[in-house]
Design an enzyme around this catalytic site. Structure first.
Site, short mmCIF file in Angstrom:
data_model
loop_
_atom_site.label_atom_id
_atom_site.label_comp_id
_atom_site.label_asym_id
_atom_site.label_seq_id
_atom_site.Cartn_x
_atom_site.Cartn_y
_atom_site.Cartn_z
N GLU A 1 5.42 -5.25 7.07
CA GLU A 1 3.64 -4.61 8.39
C GLU A 1 5.26 -3.97 9.61
O GLU A 1 4.86 -2.53 9.68
CB GLU A 1 2.74 -4.10 7.66
CG GLU A 1 1.91 -4.20 7.08
CD GLU A 1 1.82 -5.39 5.92
OE1 GLU A 1 3.19 -6.12 6.25
OE2 GLU A 1 0.79 -5.56 4.97
N GLY B 1 0.59 -5.25 0.80
CA GLY B 1 -0.47 -5.11 -0.02
C GLY B 1 -0.44 -5.20 -0.81
O GLY B 1 -1.13 -5.68 -2.20
N GLU C 1 -0.89 -8.86 -0.31
CA GLU C 1 -2.28 -9.37 -0.18
C GLU C 1 -2.97 -9.30 -1.58
O GLU C 1 -4.19 -9.90 -1.33
CB GLU C 1 -2.75 -7.72 1.17
CG GLU C 1 -2.59 -8.27 2.31
CD GLU C 1 -2.61 -7.47 3.23
OE1 GLU C 1 -2.12 -6.19 2.47
OE2 GLU C 1 -2.18 -7.78 4.17
N ALA D 1 0.96 -0.81 -0.35
CA ALA D 1 -0.08 0.21 0.22
C ALA D 1 0.67 1.07 -0.08
O ALA D 1 2.05 1.25 0.61
CB ALA D 1 -0.95 -0.07 0.68
C1 HXC Z 1 5.49 4.55 -1.27
C2 HXC Z 1 6.48 3.40 -1.90
C3 HXC Z 1 6.72 2.53 -1.19
C4 HXC Z 1 5.71 1.81 -1.02
C5 HXC Z 1 8.31 1.92 -2.37
N1 HXC Z 1 8.17 3.31 -2.82
N2 HXC Z 1 7.88 1.00 -1.77
N3 HXC Z 1 5.97 3.93 -1.89
N4 HXC Z 1 4.36 2.54 -0.52
N5 HXC Z 1 4.90 1.42 -0.21
C6 HXC Z 1 8.82 3.94 -3.51
C7 HXC Z 1 10.26 4.32 -2.74
O1 HXC Z 1 10.08 5.43 -1.67
C8 HXC Z 1 11.05 5.33 -3.93
O2 HXC Z 1 10.58 6.45 -4.41
C9 HXC Z 1 10.94 4.77 -5.06
O3 HXC Z 1 9.41 3.85 -5.15
C10 HXC Z 1 11.98 3.30 -4.97
O4 HXC Z 1 12.02 2.48 -3.59
P1 HXC Z 1 13.56 2.22 -2.93
O5 HXC Z 1 13.04 2.30 -1.99
O6 HXC Z 1 14.37 3.60 -4.16
O7 HXC Z 1 14.00 1.41 -4.23
P2 HXC Z 1 14.41 0.16 -3.43
O8 HXC Z 1 16.27 0.64 -2.42
O9 HXC Z 1 14.74 -1.37 -4.61
O10 HXC Z 1 13.84 -0.73 -2.34
C11 HXC Z 1 12.83 -1.64 -2.89
C12 HXC Z 1 12.07 -1.89 -1.80
C13 HXC Z 1 11.25 -1.18 -0.95
C14 HXC Z 1 12.48 -3.49 -0.29
C15 HXC Z 1 10.55 -2.78 -2.34
O11 HXC Z 1 10.77 0.20 -1.37
C16 HXC Z 1 10.60 -0.94 -0.20
O12 HXC Z 1 11.36 -1.41 2.00
N6 HXC Z 1 9.80 -0.79 0.47
C17 HXC Z 1 8.21 -0.99 1.19
C18 HXC Z 1 7.86 -2.50 1.23
C19 HXC Z 1 7.36 -2.07 2.27
O13 HXC Z 1 6.77 -1.87 3.56
N7 HXC Z 1 5.40 -2.27 2.17
C20 HXC Z 1 4.45 -2.43 3.33
C21 HXC Z 1 3.76 -1.11 3.44
S1 HXC Z 1 2.72 -1.27 3.99
P3 HXC Z 1 11.56 7.66 -4.43
O14 HXC Z 1 10.87 9.14 -4.13
O15 HXC Z 1 12.17 7.83 -2.55
O16 HXC Z 1 12.36 7.35 -5.17
C22 HXC Z 1 0.94 -2.08 3.45
C23 HXC Z 1 0.05 -1.91 4.57
C24 HXC Z 1 -0.95 -3.03 3.71
O17 HXC Z 1 1.53 -2.51 1.78
C25 HXC Z 1 -2.09 -2.59 4.26
C26 HXC Z 1 -3.81 -2.79 3.61
C27 HXC Z 1 -3.79 -2.23 2.61
#
Ligand code: HXC
Length: 257
Positions: free
Chosen positions: A131, A108, A111, A65
């Protein structure tokens, strides 16, 4: 309909939706979920379409998400807007939905893949529920569907630590149906959709419904309902054709493809 966060195309009788926010690794914001749901609903109503495929990019199916969209919400806003509610519709289509997952399917994203009926994974796929690292928990089915898919111990480890699973482990654990080479992923998913399209469509819908019933019912209830639905296939011309074709050593020519 012009979409901004997804690409929509038809491949034969398969409706293909490609998540398309590459700069954000397909982070699932409200607009994307709205557009995805609209595209899937359109395909679900379209009699020329028999199955849908959802895919992302080679690097990310979806990295979760959209954290930046969620970060400022307080409890009252989250609760009263019930902003996850629109996600639930994605799991409620009648036609089979296949997730073709390459790269990250996190939070998400994992999911969303689990809302689909079948997950095909590319060999570079990575699944996770990270998360816990954000001070929250899965909110669109991660604690429930993952536990049913891979069992308590593995689900608990993933949800409590945020550890990612690679494609081989995901296949071993029963989370995904099959792992295919990255280059073949979308074609393979479309081929799977075409295989489903070659069957009798009302029977496909009954079969999907019954597998899903296994998640909602006791074994005794599910077995009873299955037997009823099995008997009801005998009311269709396609059931007669299917069995007759077998006996006559030919391919079935279903009416309701
Ligand atoms: C918003 C996101 C994002 C996310 C990545 N980005 N994941 N933006 N929400 N979930 C954005 C980053 O901020 C970044 O933007 C760009 O995408 C590239 O990501 P990087 O981190 O620079 O890439 P990388 O170093 O290759 O790392 C990849 C990654 C990492 C390991 C997937 O991006 C990551 O850990 N992302 C978050 C994963 C996460 O926590 N997901 C769960 C979300 S909570 P900029 O602008 O800096 O270039 C969730 C809750 C669900 O899903 C509940 C109900 C739906």
């Amino acid at each position: 309909m012009a979409y901004e966060t997804i690409l929509v195309e038809r491949r034969g009788r398969v409706g293909l939706v490609t998540l398309n926010r590459p700069k954000a690794l397909n982070a699932l914001n409200a607009q994307l979920i709205r557009e995805l749901e609209e595209a899937l609903s359109d395909f679900d109503r379209d009699s020329e379409i028999a199955a849908m495929v959802i895919t992302g990019s080679e690097k990310a199916f979806a990295a979760g998400a959209d954290i930046k969209e969620m970060m400022e919400k307080d409890f009252a806003q989250a609760f009263s807007s019930d902003f996850i509610a629109p996600w639930a519709k994605i799991a409620q289509h009648r036609k089979p939905v296949i997730a073709a997952v390459a790269g990250y399917a996190l939070g998400g994203g994992c999911e969303l893949a689990m809302m689909c009926d079948i997950i095909l994974a590319a060999d570079n796929a990575k699944f996770g529920q990270p998360e816990i690292n954000l001070g929250t928990i899965p909110g669109a089915g991660g604690t429930q569907r993952l536990t049913r898919a891979i069992g308590k111990s593995k689900a608990m480890e993933m949800v409590l630590t945020g550890r990612m699973m690679d494609a081989a482990e995901a296949e071993r654990s029963g989370l995904v149906a099959r792992v295919v080479p990255l280059a073949d992923l979308v074609d393979e998913a479309v081929r799977l959709g075409e295989t489903i399209a070659s069957k009798s469509q009302p029977i496909v819908a009954m079969a999907k419904d019954m597998v899903n019933a296994a998640y909602e019912m006791t074994l005794a209830e599910g077995l009873k309902l299955e037997r009823r639905v099995f008997y009801s296939t005998f009311a269709t011309a396609d059931r007669r054709e299917g069995m007759t074709a077998f006996a006559e050593k030919r391919s079935p020519n279903f009416t309701h493809r």
